[in-house]
Design an enzyme around this catalytic site. Structure first.
Site, mmCIF file in Angstrom:
data_model
loop_
_atom_site.group_PDB
_atom_site.id
_atom_site.type_symbol
_atom_site.label_atom_id
_atom_site.label_comp_id
_atom_site.label_asym_id
_atom_site.label_seq_id
_atom_site.Cartn_x
_atom_site.Cartn_y
_atom_site.Cartn_z
ATOM 1 N N ASN A 150 0.757 -1.047 0.132
ATOM 2 C CA ASN A 150 -0.089 -0.158 0.101
ATOM 3 C C ASN A 150 0.932 1.255 0.076
ATOM 4 O O ASN A 150 0.685 2.190 -0.753
ATOM 5 C CB ASN A 150 -0.852 -0.010 1.044
ATOM 6 C CG ASN A 150 -0.516 -0.195 2.596
ATOM 7 O OD1 ASN A 150 0.717 -0.728 2.605
ATOM 8 N ND2 ASN A 150 -1.038 0.295 3.682
ATOM 9 N N GLY A 226 2.518 -5.651 7.297
ATOM 10 C CA GLY A 226 1.660 -6.461 6.630
ATOM 11 C C GLY A 226 0.557 -6.744 7.413
ATOM 12 O O GLY A 226 0.078 -6.225 8.522
ATOM 13 N N THR A 230 -0.619 -12.854 8.243
ATOM 14 C CA THR A 230 0.704 -13.041 7.989
ATOM 15 C C THR A 230 1.749 -12.642 9.087
ATOM 16 O O THR A 230 2.565 -13.451 9.358
ATOM 17 C CB THR A 230 1.025 -12.287 6.770
ATOM 18 O OG1 THR A 230 0.123 -11.931 5.615
ATOM 19 C CG2 THR A 230 2.529 -12.583 6.087
ATOM 20 N N GLU A 248 4.082 -4.691 12.598
ATOM 21 C CA GLU A 248 3.287 -3.720 12.224
ATOM 22 C C GLU A 248 2.409 -4.178 11.493
ATOM 23 O O GLU A 248 2.467 -4.510 10.328
ATOM 24 C CB GLU A 248 4.081 -2.439 11.469
ATOM 25 C CG GLU A 248 4.980 -1.821 12.457
ATOM 26 C CD GLU A 248 5.741 -0.725 11.831
ATOM 27 O OE1 GLU A 248 5.584 -0.114 10.839
ATOM 28 O OE2 GLU A 248 6.566 -0.153 12.632
ATOM 29 N N CYS A 282 -2.937 1.706 6.330
ATOM 30 C CA CYS A 282 -3.184 0.781 7.863
ATOM 31 C C CYS A 282 -3.875 1.813 8.505
ATOM 32 O O CYS A 282 -4.657 1.565 9.659
ATOM 33 C CB CYS A 282 -2.059 0.372 8.175
ATOM 34 S SG CYS A 282 -0.679 1.373 8.291
ATOM 35 N N GLU A 461 7.962 1.144 17.956
ATOM 36 C CA GLU A 461 9.265 2.097 18.210
ATOM 37 C C GLU A 461 9.228 3.193 17.196
ATOM 38 O O GLU A 461 9.151 2.799 16.053
ATOM 39 C CB GLU A 461 10.551 1.374 18.514
ATOM 40 C CG GLU A 461 10.499 0.144 19.508
ATOM 41 C CD GLU A 461 10.155 0.816 20.807
ATOM 42 O OE1 GLU A 461 10.006 2.141 20.913
ATOM 43 O OE2 GLU A 461 9.969 0.038 21.915
HETATM 44 P P1 NDP Z 1 0.638 -9.116 3.474
HETATM 45 O O1 NDP Z 1 0.508 -9.703 4.973
HETATM 46 O O2 NDP Z 1 -0.309 -10.229 2.641
HETATM 47 O O3 NDP Z 1 1.985 -9.056 2.876
HETATM 48 C C1 NDP Z 1 2.762 -8.470 3.279
HETATM 49 C C2 NDP Z 1 4.130 -8.652 2.992
HETATM 50 O O4 NDP Z 1 4.644 -10.007 3.595
HETATM 51 C C3 NDP Z 1 4.334 -8.916 1.565
HETATM 52 O O5 NDP Z 1 5.779 -8.441 1.049
HETATM 53 C C4 NDP Z 1 4.180 -10.294 1.237
HETATM 54 O O6 NDP Z 1 4.774 -10.651 0.166
HETATM 55 C C5 NDP Z 1 4.736 -10.827 2.340
HETATM 56 N N1 NDP Z 1 4.511 -12.055 2.793
HETATM 57 C C6 NDP Z 1 3.450 -12.674 2.814
HETATM 58 N N2 NDP Z 1 3.407 -14.187 3.338
HETATM 59 C C7 NDP Z 1 4.702 -14.198 3.836
HETATM 60 C C8 NDP Z 1 5.183 -15.354 4.824
HETATM 61 N N3 NDP Z 1 4.649 -16.326 5.095
HETATM 62 N N4 NDP Z 1 6.534 -14.935 5.243
HETATM 63 C C9 NDP Z 1 7.127 -13.726 4.904
HETATM 64 N N5 NDP Z 1 6.393 -12.997 4.301
HETATM 65 C C10 NDP Z 1 5.376 -13.020 3.780
HETATM 66 O O7 NDP Z 1 -0.235 -7.563 3.560
HETATM 67 P P2 NDP Z 1 -0.526 -6.994 2.444
HETATM 68 O O8 NDP Z 1 0.594 -6.744 1.346
HETATM 69 O O9 NDP Z 1 -1.823 -7.316 1.846
HETATM 70 O O10 NDP Z 1 -0.740 -5.283 2.960
HETATM 71 C C11 NDP Z 1 -1.926 -5.032 3.512
HETATM 72 C C12 NDP Z 1 -1.770 -5.282 4.950
HETATM 73 O O11 NDP Z 1 -0.718 -4.335 5.827
HETATM 74 C C13 NDP Z 1 -3.174 -4.685 5.869
HETATM 75 O O12 NDP Z 1 -3.530 -5.524 6.769
HETATM 76 C C14 NDP Z 1 -2.463 -3.235 6.220
HETATM 77 O O13 NDP Z 1 -3.235 -2.857 7.477
HETATM 78 C C15 NDP Z 1 -1.147 -3.786 6.873
HETATM 79 N N6 NDP Z 1 -0.200 -2.611 6.971
HETATM 80 C C16 NDP Z 1 -0.139 -2.407 8.239
HETATM 81 C C17 NDP Z 1 0.810 -1.063 8.391
HETATM 82 C C18 NDP Z 1 1.256 -0.631 9.775
HETATM 83 O O14 NDP Z 1 2.246 0.182 10.050
HETATM 84 N N7 NDP Z 1 0.658 -1.242 10.884
HETATM 85 C C19 NDP Z 1 1.075 -0.174 7.268
HETATM 86 C C20 NDP Z 1 0.810 -0.508 5.953
HETATM 87 C C21 NDP Z 1 0.076 -1.525 5.889
HETATM 88 P P3 NDP Z 1 3.667 -10.758 -1.097
HETATM 89 O O15 NDP Z 1 2.785 -9.667 -1.140
HETATM 90 O O16 NDP Z 1 4.674 -10.576 -2.071
HETATM 91 O O17 NDP Z 1 3.067 -11.963 -1.121
#
Ligand code: NDP
Length: 481
Positions: A150, A226, A230, A248, A282, A461
């Site tokens: 995002n 993410g 995950t 996060e 997020c 942090e």
């Molecule tokens: P995902 O959890 O699907 O993916 C995040 C990252 O993790 C991607 O690079 C993904 O790769 C990777 N990933 C997926 N599975 C694994 C695994 N088993 N092991 C290691 N890495 C893995 O999230 P999204 O990309 O769909 O992002 C949206 C989410 O992120 C929302 O829930 C949002 O709220 C959260 N978010 C939180 C923030 C915060 O600061 N708290 C800020 C921004 C977003 P790939 O996509 O290549 O599969």
């Protein structure tokens, strides 16, 4: 078609088995490049490069490390327009947002941690005249940084910059849905002659490349942003390896409107908090809690503004609302709206996908959607939809407000609108969120803790603490006399 490759040991490197997948532009629904589908072997090569670079990088004077971070920031700034175009094309977000928020904030991440690297200090604890303790904070080694689609460059650099400043070397992975800005960052690292192996960027899917990073025994810390599911998978995986972990994760954030607020400011900011980046931040305020005395007026004014916010081609400078990240995500958002209907919600505006004309006729767009009439325990008020969909909820008392606001598994951010100072402090302490914005939203000071409580993450942090995460503290106790 352009290939988006890995960056390993200072070189743009194709994946070993030469497998790629299409990289789509959400606004057109068409593939415009191909991204490497890296595997465990590619991650092994990146970790080996990071390991061999670690000793010299961690021993560099902090001023020197800082100068590399400054040089990266300066070079991104020089290429700001290229980065903004890439970010907008990869994500579907309005180019104005990429130009004014995402890329400038990525630059700030490098600048901030360049300064922090020089000023980093550790504690000393004298025991009267008997002894003195001091804490030696040494970089943990090779670390893994994994970020979502995002805010691709902003979130990836929020991890990479403190890690490099602390003296760690990095294996980073952006989302495979938004690989282009990380690829441009690889080129910037080459241009400024960052020593080989200090930063390695692996492109590919989470369940393969991502899992190979989190599971690698030589990677000593994982910083992950993410989804909550995950995050839970990664937490379980790294627990048995005793890695440091920062998570996060997702949010279901309330925007809270009291009758004594500055109305125009609250209304306009509530719209931004709801629909910026198509609701795919997020920190977006996806539940709007409105004091009952002004509920009807606020609802009508909010819906009138939301109705005017129609999606357009993200590359146009005037666009305020772009495309959502993928066809699957568009379907997911629409299915949540359908569930809201079934649970008795009234759709006040939107509720549908949008088809544009011309260049974007096959793009993935969703109309800004406002729903009322749902109990706070309903699906749309509990689960993270991550799209341009908000619910409106009236409340009468502070007790009721707290029950609704705190009544989800998430605890990332809240924004609270009131001119009552005592109430702001009182609720600031009682709202179960990692960040509380009072009369503002998305103001960010990099010195402050960032992140959520409950299912929204751990390891919240900012500032020097963000650097400390990438160090291992060691206490040295010296007897005096
Ligand atoms: P995902 O959890 O699907 O993916 C995040 C990252 O993790 C991607 O690079 C993904 O790769 C990777 N990933 C997926 N599975 C694994 C695994 N088993 N092991 C290691 N890495 C893995 O999230 P999204 O990309 O769909 O992002 C949206 C989410 O992120 C929302 O829930 C949002 O709220 C959260 N978010 C939180 C923030 C915060 O600061 N708290 C800020 C921004 C977003 P790939 O996509 O290549 O599969």
């Amino acid at each position: 078609m352009q290939k988006i490759d890995n960056f390993i040991n200072g070189k743009i490197t194709p994946p070993k088995d030469k497998e790629y997948m299409p990289n789509y532009e959400p606004a057109t629904g068409e593939a415009y490049s191909e991204v490497a589908l890296s595997k465990k072997e590619d991650v092994e090569e990146a970790v080996a490069a990071a390991q061999s670079a670690f000793k010299s990088w961690s021993c560099l004077p902090s001023e020197k490390r800082a100068s590399y971070l400054q040089a990266i920031a300066n070079r991104i700034e020089e290429h700001l327009e290229d980065f903004a175009q890439a970010e907008s094309k990869d994500t579907g977000k309005p180019i104005s947002l990429a130009r004014t928020v995402d890329i400038p904030r990525a630059i700030s991440n490098f600048r901030f941690f360049a300064a922090a690297a020089i000023q980093f200090a550790s504690e000393a604890h004298p025991m009267d005249t008997r002894a003195i303790n001091y804490t030696l904070r040494q970089p943990v080694g090779v670390v893994g940084c994994i970020s979502p689609w995002n805010l691709p460059l902003y979130l990836l650099t929020w991890k990479i910059a403190p890690a490099l400043a602390a003296g760690c070397t990095v294996v980073a992975k952006p989302s495979e849905l938004t690989p282009m800005t990380a690829f441009l960052l690889s080129k910037v690292c080459q241009e400024i002659e960052l020593p080989a192996g200090v930063l390695n960027i692996i492109q590919g899917k989470g369940n393969e490349a991502g899992a190979a990073i989190t599971g690698h025994p030589q990677i000593k810390a994982i910083s992950f942003t993410g989804g909550t599911a995950t995050g839970a998978t990664i937490a379980a995986q790294v627990a048995t390896q005793f890695k440091k972990l920062s998570l996060e994760l997702g949010g279901k954030n309330p925007t809270i409107i009291f009758e004594d607020c500055d109305y125009a400011d609250a209304l306009q900011t509530a719209i931004s908090a709801a629909f910026s980046n198509q609701g795919q931040i997020c920190l977006c305020g996806s539940r709007i809690l409105i004091q009952a005395s002004i509920y009807e007026k606020f609802r009508n004014d909010f819906v009138a503004l939301a109705q005017n916010l129609l999606p357009q081609d993200p590359l146009l400078p005037e666009t305020k609302l772009g495309a959502v990240i993928s066809k699957e995500h568009q379907q997911k958002i629409l299915s949540y709206i359908q569930i809201a209907r079934q649970e008795g919600g009234k759709i006040l505006c939107g509720g549908n996908s949008i088809v544009l004309e011309g260049r974007c006729q096959n793009g993935w767009f969703v109309a800004p959607t406002v729903i009322e009439g749902l109990d706070y325990t309903c699906t749309a008020n509990q689960e993270e939809i991550f799209g341009p969909v908000v619910t409106l909820l009236p409340f009468e008392t502070e007790e009721e407000l707290l029950q609704i606001a705190n009544g989800t598994p998430y605890g990332l951010a809240a924004n609270l609108w009131t001119n009552n100072l005592k109430r702001a402090h009182r609720l600031g302490a009682l709202l179960e969120f990692g960040i509380i914005w009072v009369n503002c939203w998305m103001l960010r000071d990099l010195r402050t803790p960032f992140g959520g409580v409950k299912n929204s993450g751990l390891g919240r942090e900012g500032g020097f603490e963000a650097m400390r995460f990438f160090t291992e503290p060691k206490n040295i106790c010296i007897k005096l006399g």
